[in-house]
Design a protein around this motif. Sequence first.
Motif, PDB file in Angstrom:
ATOM      1  N   ILE A 172      26.749  20.524   6.520  1.00 47.92           N
ATOM      2  CA  ILE A 172      26.169  21.021   7.054  1.00 47.92           C
ATOM      3  C   ILE A 172      26.450  21.265   8.631  1.00 47.92           C
ATOM      4  O   ILE A 172      26.778  20.150   9.000  1.00 47.92           O
ATOM      5  CB  ILE A 172      25.368  19.699   6.325  1.00 47.92           C
ATOM      6  N   PRO A 173      25.985  22.605   8.777  1.00 47.97           N
ATOM      7  CA  PRO A 173      26.291  22.825  10.233  1.00 47.97           C
ATOM      8  C   PRO A 173      25.674  21.457  11.294  1.00 47.97           C
ATOM      9  O   PRO A 173      24.777  21.075  10.627  1.00 47.97           O
ATOM     10  CB  PRO A 173      24.909  24.305  10.282  1.00 47.97           C
ATOM     11  N   LEU A 212      34.677  21.034  13.768  1.00 49.23           N
ATOM     12  CA  LEU A 212      33.473  20.795  14.581  1.00 49.23           C
ATOM     13  C   LEU A 212      33.940  21.476  16.280  1.00 49.23           C
ATOM     14  O   LEU A 212      35.374  21.572  16.108  1.00 49.23           O
ATOM     15  CB  LEU A 212      33.503  20.000  14.885  1.00 49.23           C
ATOM     16  N   LEU A 213      33.791  22.181  16.984  1.00 50.11           N
ATOM     17  CA  LEU A 213      34.519  22.942  18.202  1.00 50.11           C
ATOM     18  C   LEU A 213      33.435  22.574  19.791  1.00 50.11           C
ATOM     19  O   LEU A 213      32.480  21.765  19.550  1.00 50.11           O
ATOM     20  CB  LEU A 213      34.115  24.624  17.834  1.00 50.11           C
ATOM     21  N   PHE A 214      34.069  21.920  20.320  1.00 48.03           N
ATOM     22  CA  PHE A 214      34.028  21.741  21.862  1.00 48.03           C
ATOM     23  C   PHE A 214      33.559  23.415  22.170  1.00 48.03           C
ATOM     24  O   PHE A 214      34.920  23.782  22.914  1.00 48.03           O
ATOM     25  CB  PHE A 214      34.432  20.716  21.898  1.00 48.03           C
ATOM     26  N   GLN A 215      32.648  23.307  23.058  1.00 50.84           N
ATOM     27  CA  GLN A 215      32.443  24.310  24.338  1.00 50.84           C
ATOM     28  C   GLN A 215      32.196  24.334  25.400  1.00 50.84           C
ATOM     29  O   GLN A 215      32.108  22.560  25.727  1.00 50.84           O
ATOM     30  CB  GLN A 215      31.073  25.199  23.692  1.00 50.84           C
ATOM     31  N   ASN A 252      30.612  24.283  28.253  1.00 50.95           N
ATOM     32  CA  ASN A 252      29.253  23.860  28.514  1.00 50.95           C
ATOM     33  C   ASN A 252      29.011  23.000  27.483  1.00 50.95           C
ATOM     34  O   ASN A 252      27.445  22.480  27.942  1.00 50.95           O
ATOM     35  CB  ASN A 252      28.360  25.449  28.069  1.00 50.95           C
ATOM     36  N   GLY A 253      29.011  21.882  26.600  1.00 46.31           N
ATOM     37  CA  GLY A 253      28.566  21.183  26.883  1.00 46.31           C
ATOM     38  C   GLY A 253      28.227  20.546  25.098  1.00 46.31           C
ATOM     39  O   GLY A 253      27.365  20.182  24.628  1.00 46.31           O
ATOM     40  N   VAL A 254      27.979  22.158  24.684  1.00 50.44           N
ATOM     41  CA  VAL A 254      27.908  22.110  23.147  1.00 50.44           C
ATOM     42  C   VAL A 254      28.702  21.597  21.861  1.00 50.44           C
ATOM     43  O   VAL A 254      30.171  22.368  21.785  1.00 50.44           O
ATOM     44  CB  VAL A 254      27.397  23.588  22.549  1.00 50.44           C
ATOM     45  N   ILE A 255      28.690  20.625  21.101  1.00 53.98           N
ATOM     46  CA  ILE A 255      29.581  20.460  19.885  1.00 53.98           C
ATOM     47  C   ILE A 255      28.317  21.076  19.222  1.00 53.98           C
ATOM     48  O   ILE A 255      27.703  20.498  18.554  1.00 53.98           O
ATOM     49  CB  ILE A 255      30.367  18.923  19.675  1.00 53.98           C
ATOM     50  N   ASN A 256      29.525  21.747  18.322  1.00 53.29           N
ATOM     51  CA  ASN A 256      28.833  22.381  17.070  1.00 53.29           C
ATOM     52  C   ASN A 256      29.884  22.899  15.968  1.00 53.29           C
ATOM     53  O   ASN A 256      31.194  23.068  16.831  1.00 53.29           O
ATOM     54  CB  ASN A 256      28.644  23.563  16.979  1.00 53.29           C
ATOM     55  N   GLY A 257      29.273  23.581  15.016  1.00 52.98           N
ATOM     56  CA  GLY A 257      29.851  23.882  13.409  1.00 52.98           C
ATOM     57  C   GLY A 257      29.699  23.229  12.998  1.00 52.98           C
ATOM     58  O   GLY A 257      28.475  22.618  11.862  1.00 52.98           O
ATOM     59  N   THR A 258      30.823  23.049  11.409  1.00 55.41           N
ATOM     60  CA  THR A 258      30.422  22.258  10.524  1.00 55.41           C
ATOM     61  C   THR A 258      31.865  21.902   9.631  1.00 55.41           C
ATOM     62  O   THR A 258      32.709  22.155   9.835  1.00 55.41           O
ATOM     63  CB  THR A 258      30.002  23.612   9.311  1.00 55.41           C
ATOM     64  N   PRO A 259      30.817  19.846   9.849  1.00 58.16           N
ATOM     65  CA  PRO A 259      32.481  19.205   9.540  1.00 58.16           C
ATOM     66  C   PRO A 259      33.062  19.431   8.415  1.00 58.16           C
ATOM     67  O   PRO A 259      31.760  19.626   7.191  1.00 58.16           O
ATOM     68  CB  PRO A 259      31.910  17.531   9.420  1.00 58.16           C
ATOM     69  N   ALA A 260      34.081  19.189   8.490  1.00 56.70           N
ATOM     70  CA  ALA A 260      35.227  19.151   6.906  1.00 56.70           C
ATOM     71  C   ALA A 260      35.438  18.088   6.258  1.00 56.70           C
ATOM     72  O   ALA A 260      36.006  18.170   4.691  1.00 56.70           O
ATOM     73  CB  ALA A 260      35.954  20.125   7.217  1.00 56.70           C
ATOM     74  N   LEU A 261      35.740  16.927   7.320  1.00 51.92           N
ATOM     75  CA  LEU A 261      35.881  15.658   6.340  1.00 51.92           C
ATOM     76  C   LEU A 261      34.829  14.368   7.341  1.00 51.92           C
ATOM     77  O   LEU A 261      34.503  14.408   7.656  1.00 51.92           O
ATOM     78  CB  LEU A 261      37.341  15.963   7.129  1.00 51.92           C
ATOM     79  N   ALA A 262      34.945  13.412   5.864  1.00 49.86           N
ATOM     80  CA  ALA A 262      33.933  12.795   6.810  1.00 49.86           C
ATOM     81  C   ALA A 262      34.601  11.608   6.739  1.00 49.86           C
ATOM     82  O   ALA A 262      35.840  11.772   6.744  1.00 49.86           O
ATOM     83  CB  ALA A 262      33.326  11.439   4.484  1.00 49.86           C
ATOM     84  N   GLY A 263      34.098  11.048   7.347  1.00 43.08           N
ATOM     85  CA  GLY A 263      34.678   9.567   8.682  1.00 43.08           C
ATOM     86  C   GLY A 263      34.038   9.282   9.358  1.00 43.08           C
ATOM     87  O   GLY A 263      33.032   9.701   9.653  1.00 43.08           O
ATOM     88  N   SER A 303      21.775  18.420  -4.148  1.00 43.57           N
ATOM     89  CA  SER A 303      23.123  17.907  -2.914  1.00 43.57           C
ATOM     90  C   SER A 303      23.027  18.070  -1.654  1.00 43.57           C
ATOM     91  O   SER A 303      22.239  19.067  -2.134  1.00 43.57           O
ATOM     92  CB  SER A 303      24.721  18.517  -3.682  1.00 43.57           C
ATOM     93  N   LEU A 304      23.346  17.085  -0.698  1.00 48.15           N
ATOM     94  CA  LEU A 304      22.992  16.945   0.763  1.00 48.15           C
ATOM     95  C   LEU A 304      24.492  17.223   1.007  1.00 48.15           C
ATOM     96  O   LEU A 304      24.806  16.199   0.699  1.00 48.15           O
ATOM     97  CB  LEU A 304      22.202  15.959   1.171  1.00 48.15           C
ATOM     98  N   GLY A 305      25.070  18.621   1.191  1.00 43.56           N
ATOM     99  CA  GLY A 305      25.784  18.409   2.305  1.00 43.56           C
ATOM    100  C   GLY A 305      27.137  18.992   0.865  1.00 43.56           C
ATOM    101  O   GLY A 305      26.183  19.508  -0.058  1.00 43.56           O
TER     102      GLY A 305
END
Length: 144
Positions: free
Chosen positions: A37-38, A67-70, A72-83, A133-135
């Motif tokens: 989920i984004p 996840l990516l870090f920009q 300008n302080g934005v963390i975004n993306g679609t997580p691929a691994l739980a933890g 399902s969720l995620g």
Amino acid sequence: MLSIFQIVGVLAIVFEVLSQYAILPTATQFPDATVGIPYERVLGISPSTISLSQVIFSSIYPLPEGLLFQSNGVINGTPALAGNYSILIQAQIPSALTQIIANYSLAIKSLQIANSSLPKLKRGVPFSITLISLGGILPLTWSY
């Protein structure tokens, strides 16, 4: 001030400049994310008299996969691994000759089944249910 962080089994010694600035949010726990989920989290700086265009954000260690870090302080993306992850963020304010370090934690949950109950069942009588399902990462494959 000398701060010592134990992260991913590596001892990192970080020198922080004492200042009136702080990375926002000041809470050290990011909202939970879910695999597939984004996700987006926007960081800021306090006091608000500092324009975000004057701040250079960076992640000291790699973010969780997906996840990516920009800068300008934005963390975004679609997580691929739980933890459960520790994220060490650095903000540099060149005009104030200041560097700020903040440590955050992020829990990434795996796929969840949203159905809260099954229909009333009787032995020997077939039944059908659609699972929600969720995620998760599409396409999903269900098995039993």
